[in-house]
Design a protein around this motif. Sequence first.
Motif: not given
Length: 238
Positions: A1-2, A33-35, A54-57, A233-236
């Motif tokens: 999963m992205k 990533g998926t924006p 969200i996983d990251g900003l 880093a967002c995946k982690e």
Amino acid sequence: MKPVIGVTPSVENASNMHFVSIANISAIEGAGGTPIILPFVLSKTQIRQIASLIDGLYLTGGNSIDPTLFVEEPHPKLGEINPIRDQYEVALIQEIQKHQKPILGVCRGCQILNIALGGDMYQDIYAQMEGELLQHKQHAPDGHASHYVYVEEGSVLREIAGMEKIKVNSRHHQANRKLGEGMQICGMASDGVVEAIESREESFLLGVQWHPENLAIEEDAVSKNIFHAFIEACKERS
């Protein structure tokens, strides 16, 4: 999963149109990533919900920032501001921080990240900094790298870049001054302008004063590495 990356848009005051350049979207997609483009909402409940989804900003560039956020009056050289964007991004950054999720900020995004953490900035580097400065608002295509940034040894940015001196593009007249809580300088121009900041902690918080999204689509290796490190880093975290 992205990982899902929340992207803050720019806003045009006259029309209230929200927009994001395709370079920002392409850079995130290219790194895996998926924006998703985030709307400006000021409800605390909605901001908490967005931060949890969200996983990251990713904080994009854009117009100037309201100086009253760091208890200053507006300088004559201050550009156009959008207070709603400022308030939203500060609140969202602080909420994302509670979740310890990664943040990458470019240009204005680097500045609002620093301000949200208690720092401040020069409203106009040419009027407020001493000495002769470089041309930080280049007269060249967006994807042209026009000056150098010296990267601090031992920093996350140094690990990403793999070298002590990198070449960047430049489209700004403002820059960070006092650093926000937990942040450190990790890149600087030869004239003393702060070009990159990062967290002293383990979490991925990186702000760069240039526009790596424009360089990434030109296949610049360092710029692509910045986005890949952010997405990893967002995946982690996800």
